[in-house]
Scaffold this motif. Structure first.
Motif, short mmCIF file in Angstrom:
data_model
loop_
_atom_site.label_atom_id
_atom_site.label_comp_id
_atom_site.label_asym_id
_atom_site.label_seq_id
_atom_site.Cartn_x
_atom_site.Cartn_y
_atom_site.Cartn_z
N CYS A 48 3.82 -14.52 -3.45
CA CYS A 48 4.07 -13.51 -4.48
C CYS A 48 4.92 -12.38 -3.89
CB CYS A 48 2.74 -12.96 -4.99
SG CYS A 48 2.92 -11.62 -6.19
N CYS A 51 2.38 -8.96 -4.19
CA CYS A 51 1.17 -8.75 -3.38
C CYS A 51 1.17 -9.58 -2.11
CB CYS A 51 -0.07 -9.05 -4.21
SG CYS A 51 -0.35 -10.81 -4.50
N CYS A 64 2.68 -14.08 -8.38
CA CYS A 64 1.50 -14.94 -8.51
C CYS A 64 0.95 -14.71 -9.92
CB CYS A 64 0.45 -14.60 -7.45
SG CYS A 64 -0.33 -13.00 -7.68
N CYS A 67 -0.63 -11.17 -10.54
CA CYS A 67 0.35 -10.08 -10.69
C CYS A 67 1.14 -10.23 -11.99
CB CYS A 67 1.30 -10.05 -9.49
SG CYS A 67 0.52 -9.39 -8.00
ZN LIG Z 1 0.62 -11.25 -6.52
#
Ligand SMILES: [Zn+2]
Length: 264
Positions: A48, A51, A64, A67
């Motif tokens: 991601c 994050c 991801c 998120c």
């Molecule tokens: Zn993420």
């Protein structure tokens, strides 16, 4: 052979434009690879871009799932500014929205292979146009927050395209014969009265030239989920695309979150 977690290339608005890719401890100046062999191998790993979590599948531009459904960077107003509700105090994260939505925005006209209308934060001028592979652009209106710029764009979509055709954009390197000042005048005349007060008086015409050595015979886009490696002589960079001599083009932004190995 540096490993790179792909994300949007950074651009410097020079003539021609300079492009950069960041690795963990380095920055690759991609213009320096032009005319040389470049190999990009997919490691199969994805992370991601927000994050950093390892993920099997990416959503939107490299998020991801968690998120994607919670991050303000992936909210609906990123694609549809007219749906932004930050000015009403509604958003996934008001702190983020105060910095990204409740700031000056521009409605602009840009030329790729054709004339189009779009919206950008003032902080993204002129990056936004470079990311689209625009050859020219002009500011049309300036608004104090995002949704208002979106509404003006929606109003103008009846008369102007809001799409970029990636293949035609990559094939067109000489600007079509469009008078942007004149186009702005026509667009201004089409605005409903309540939007006219936001007209921007700055008639600067921005022009962009991209580092392109030659035009490939036939363009086909590469999907790193389907092919493991793309390799060839790098002959151009435009928008967020790397252009190889075979005609294969790789949209770097679309592969945000892919961990790749780059060798030259
Ligand atoms: Zn993420």
């Amino acid at each position: 052979m540096p490993q790179v977690l792909l994300k949007k290339m950074e651009a410097l608005a020079q003539k021609p434009i300079h492009y950069f890719l960041s690795t963990d401890n380095n920055t690759i100046h991609i213009n320096n690879i032009l005319g040389h062999t470049l190999k990009i191998e997919n490691t199969g790993e994805k992370y991601c871009v927000r994050c950093g979590a390892k993920t099997k599948k990416l959503y939107g531009e490299g998020f991801c799932y968690k998120c994607f459904i919670t991050a303000p960077e992936a909210d609906v107003c990123v694609i549809h500014p007219e749906k932004c509700q930050a000015h009403l105090g509604i958003s996934r994260d008001m702190e983020w929205s105060r910095e990204h939505c409740l700031i000056d925005h521009y409605v602009y006209l840009a030329v790729t292979d054709h004339l189009k209308v779009g919206v950008t934060r003032h902080t993204q001028v002129p990056k936004r146009w470079i990311d689209q592979g625009a050859l020219m652009a002009i500011k049309l209106a300036k608004t104090p927050y995002r949704q208002l710029a979106g509404l003006i764009e929606v109003d103008l979509k009846q008369h102007f395209s809001d799409k970029t055709h990636w293949k035609r954009m990559l094939e067109t390197n000489t600007p079509p014969d469009i008078d942007l000042t004149e186009a702005k005048r026509s667009a201004a005349a089409l605005l409903i009265p309540e939007f006219r007060k936001y007209l921007d008086l700055d008639n600067t015409i921005y022009t962009f030239s991209y580092p392109i050595l030659s035009q490939p015979p036939r363009i086909s886009s590469v999907n790193l989920d389907k092919i493991h490696t793309v390799e060839g002589k790098l002959i151009g960079i435009k928008g967020q695309y790397l252009i190889f001599d075979s005609g294969q083009v790789l949209n770097i932004r679309k592969h945000s979150g892919f961990l790749v190995r780059i060798s030259t």
